[in-house]
Design an enzyme around this catalytic site. Structure first.
Site, mmCIF file in Angstrom:
data_model
loop_
_atom_site.group_PDB
_atom_site.id
_atom_site.type_symbol
_atom_site.label_atom_id
_atom_site.label_comp_id
_atom_site.label_asym_id
_atom_site.label_seq_id
_atom_site.Cartn_x
_atom_site.Cartn_y
_atom_site.Cartn_z
ATOM 1 C CG HIS A 157 66.790 -11.180 -10.393
ATOM 2 N ND1 HIS A 157 67.834 -10.803 -9.583
ATOM 3 C CD2 HIS A 157 67.273 -12.163 -11.176
ATOM 4 C CE1 HIS A 157 68.897 -11.531 -9.873
ATOM 5 N NE2 HIS A 157 68.581 -12.374 -10.844
ATOM 6 C CD GLU A 158 65.144 -14.768 -12.926
ATOM 7 O OE1 GLU A 158 65.872 -14.743 -13.938
ATOM 8 O OE2 GLU A 158 65.566 -15.127 -11.810
ATOM 9 C CG HIS A 183 68.935 -12.310 -15.802
ATOM 10 N ND1 HIS A 183 70.283 -12.021 -15.775
ATOM 11 C CD2 HIS A 183 68.642 -12.829 -14.583
ATOM 12 C CE1 HIS A 183 70.773 -12.359 -14.588
ATOM 13 N NE2 HIS A 183 69.803 -12.841 -13.849
HETATM 14 ZN ZN LIG Z 1 69.923 -13.614 -11.816
#
Ligand SMILES: [Zn+2]
Length: 722
Positions: free
Chosen positions: A514-515, A518
């Protein structure tokens, strides 16, 4: 669980409009002399000279705490001088001399604050915390001075009013419209009396939200379930009992006592395992009555006032209600659109939740310890766990050996290579703020430099909890040349032990992916200007889409290998994992959606200041037919996200982003999950222009159509059976 840390306005850009050059703002001789004097006064301060490091990585080895205050003060002074130069310009306002020039102010300041913010999150000290308290009001006042400058707004408005005749590019028009909008939303168009009222409203609202949060914390800390009879521990696993004994000791209770509280990490295990139904009820009731006890910590009047003042503020600014004010800047745009989406999801979710409730009720009816009765909200966790054990025998400790942290990291690298041709080259020689930080240069397939990525995996006392992706520098263009970004990933993953390397849980693996998503958006960014306007309901698209690859067998084969034997993860384990991922989704989704719907109800209500809070909430839930055994994830009186956090009319953001990432991932599934062409399109249309264009326009260019919710429904197992 996952904390996002993305500055809203970060990096730089240069516009070369030759014809305008003569009319560009220039800072005064006095301001230049002041800058020179500041440099001379800080000879050893690394912020006052070029870093001189590879890729411009901040020289963490040279930066000391005492360097921040003079650098922040100088940054504020310089940005104000840059803004003053724009305001003082005699030339007619143009896009270049006003809007682009404004975008280009404050570079010195953001260089300093990005380092400051990174250290505050990952390696804080008492001195840094004191410095943050000292500088926060300075920075806020500085930001107000710019945002409420009527002469500056006049110039921006002059350009905005002529926008149709200016022949601006897509990115320029987007920047102009958002710059103008931000001034207006901050009250720039109001008369003096209205501005004064707006300042009052902001003041009152900030105080009320602080009070709301304090009350929630007070109520959460006030309740104790003390167990003195060992028999009342029935069903609890030894680790939970030990935790409760430790909590009792810490609270100063006598030996032979066990303490449970309504803090979630204490409450959830009790609700999950305790066989004592009346105690489960007592604990859960204390939880869901927080702020609703008609005592000095009651939040009903607070939240009524917050909702009423927000409505007044929205109307002052020309919006029908607070939700309309907030949503204007999101993809959803209007409350009607959000409500329509939530309703679309609600129908199949409720079907699923009813099925789950029936299964749990049946289990409870067969349970001799339960007594007769209807399934309560305090029964849900307990019977769900029973059902989970019956259906899937999935053990966390059997999975972890396959998720050694280095293997997971290399798996993500491999995925990025397959999708985008990226290479990650370890650069241990680059400056870092802590020896645990890993630094990588990120290269394109042709070996050219894309950016720098730092990763800091494990907890330490100086790091705040959670996981986030941040940045030391956003990509930008200076004289037509891209200045590459520096992205950071900070987590609190399981530590290595004396006997084993760090072995992650599946949740942690998902968080890592997830990170990383980003960070990919930061690394790929091709924005020309420093400002980014990211619709908050789309901000999780780049991150959540990465989670879809985590359990793909084709990728697991690459990275999920036993840390001792090197054996790939067995297929039956993967299958169990996949199957159990849909378990209890009716509950998870319905309690979440109910909270979203409650949020929207408060922020579209016509007269929220005079309602009865309990009745208001009951009516909102009755209207959607929420079953009695499920509560909204947050009831109004402790819904801190919306009454003391930044999620008002925005609790739906997570699931809106999920609609996007599920629909977008289907594009990969259609062509193959490693399809280079789809990945290139995702990069070009979504990630590179992220925050520099209207998100729906971007999305449609990638997908050929607006997102459908079908993918999300499938992902959560919520398809309606026809
Ligand atoms: Zn997030």
């Amino acid at each position: 669980m996952i904390l996002l840390f993305i500055g809203l306005v970060v990096v730089f850009a240069t516009v070369s409009c030759k014809s305008d050059d003569a009319k560009m703002p220039e800072i005064t001789k006095e301001a230049m002399a002041a800058a020179d004097a500041a440099v001379a006064a800080n000879p050893d301060n690394p912020f006052f000279k070029p870093y001189g490091t590879p890729f411009g990585v901040p020289p963490f080895d040279k930066i000391k705490t005492e360097h921040f205050l003079p650098a922040i003060q100088e940054g504020i002074r310089r940005e104000q001088a840059e803004v003053d130069a724009i305001v003082a310009l005699k030339a007619k306002p143009t896009f270049a001399n006003t809007v682009a020039a404004l975008d280009h102010t404050g570079i010195f300041l953001s260089d300093v604050t990005s380092v400051f913010g990174t250290l505050q999150g990952a390696l804080t000290t008492k001195e840094l915390q004191a410095l943050a308290r000292q500088t926060a009001p300075m920075l806020a006042a500085h930001s107000d001075n710019i945002g409420l400058d009527p002469k500056l707004f006049e110039r921006v408005k002059a350009v905005y009013d002529r926008r149709a005749t200016l022949d601006l590019g897509r990115e320029e028009l987007f920047l102009l419209e958002n710059t103008y909008k931000d001034f207006v939303r901050g009250g720039a168009l109001l008369d003096e009396a209205q501005k004064a009222r707006l300042r009052e409203l902001n003041q009152e609202l900030s105080l009320l939200s602080v009070k709301f949060g304090e009350n929630v914390l007070g109520e959460t800390n006030a309740f104790q379930l003390v167990i003195g009879d060992k028999a009342d521990l029935a069903g609890l696993p030894p680790s939970v009992v030990a935790m409760a004994a430790a909590a009792a000791k810490q609270a100063g209770l006598a030996d032979g006592r066990w303490l449970f509280t309504i803090h979630v990490p204490s409450m959830t295990p009790f609700l999950t395992y305790s066989e004592r139904r009346p105690l489960r009820e007592k604990l859960h009731r204390a939880y869901f009555m927080k702020g609703d006890n008609d005592n000095e910590l009651d939040n009903k009047e607070n939240l009524r006032q917050i909702a009423a003042l927000r409505l007044e503020k929205a109307k002052l600014l020309g919006y029908p209600n607070h939700a309309a004010f907030v949503l204007e800047k999101n993809m959803a745009k209007t409350p009607e659109k959000v409500n329509e989406f939530l309703a679309q999801l609600w129908e199949p979710t409720l079907v699923k939740a009813r099925e789950e409730a029936a299964a749990l009720q049946a289990l409870m009816d067969r349970d001799p310890k339960a007594g007769k009765g209807e399934l309560g909200s305090w029964d849900w966790w307990y019977y769900t766990e029973k059902l989970r054990q019956e259906k899937y025998a999935l053990d966390d400790s059997a999975l972890r050996p396959y998720f050694k942290i280095d293997n997971v990291r290399d798996g993500i690298f491999a995925l990025c290579d397959k999708l985008y041709g990226l290479k990650f080259i370890a650069k241990p020689e680059l400056p870092r703020y802590h020896p645990d930080v890993q630094v990588f240069e990120v290269q394109e397939a042709d070996g050219s430099h894309l950016g720098v990525l730092t990763m800091d995996f494990h907890p330490r006392p100086s790091k705040r909890s959670g996981a986030w992706s941040g940045g030391l520098r956003r990509a930008y263009y200076e004289q037509g040349v891209r200045v590459p970004p520096i992205s950071t990933i900070t987590c609190n993953f399981t530590l290595p032990t004396a006997d084993a390397p760090a072995l992650l849980s599946v949740d942690e693996v998902e968080t890592f992916f997830h990170e990383f998503g980003h960070s990919l958006a930061t690394l790929f960014s091709q924005g020309r200007y420093r400002s980014r306007t990211i619709a908050r309901d789309s901000v999780e698209l780049p991150s959540q889409i990465m989670e879809h690859w985590v359990l793909e067998p084709e990728l697991l084969a690459v990275y999920a290998k036993h840390y001792q034997t090197g054996e790939p993860i067995p297929a039956d384990l993967v299958e169990k994992l996949e199957k159990s991922s849909l378990f209890n989704q009716g509950f998870i989704t319905s309690e979440y959606l109910a909270a979203c719907i409650l949020d929207m109800a408060w922020h579209t209500a016509a007269d929220p200041g005079s309602v009865d809070v309990r009745m208001f909430e009951q009516e909102a839930m009755d209207k959607i037919g929420l079953i009695r055994a499920i509560m909204p994830r947050y009831r109004s009186t402790y819904f801190s996200h919306i009454f003391s956090g930044g999620y008002s009319a925005g609790y739906y953001n997570y699931i809106w982003s999920e609609i996007l990432d599920c629909d977008a991932y289907e594009a990969f599934e259609e062509k193959g999950i490693f399809d280079r062409e789809t990945a290139t399109s995702f990069r070009k249309n979504i990630l590179e222009p992220f925050g520099t264009e209207d998100m729906m326009t971007q999305y449609v260019r990638f997908r050929g159509a607006e997102p459908k919710i079908d993918g999300l429904l499938r992902n959560r197992g919520l398809e309606v059976k026809k």
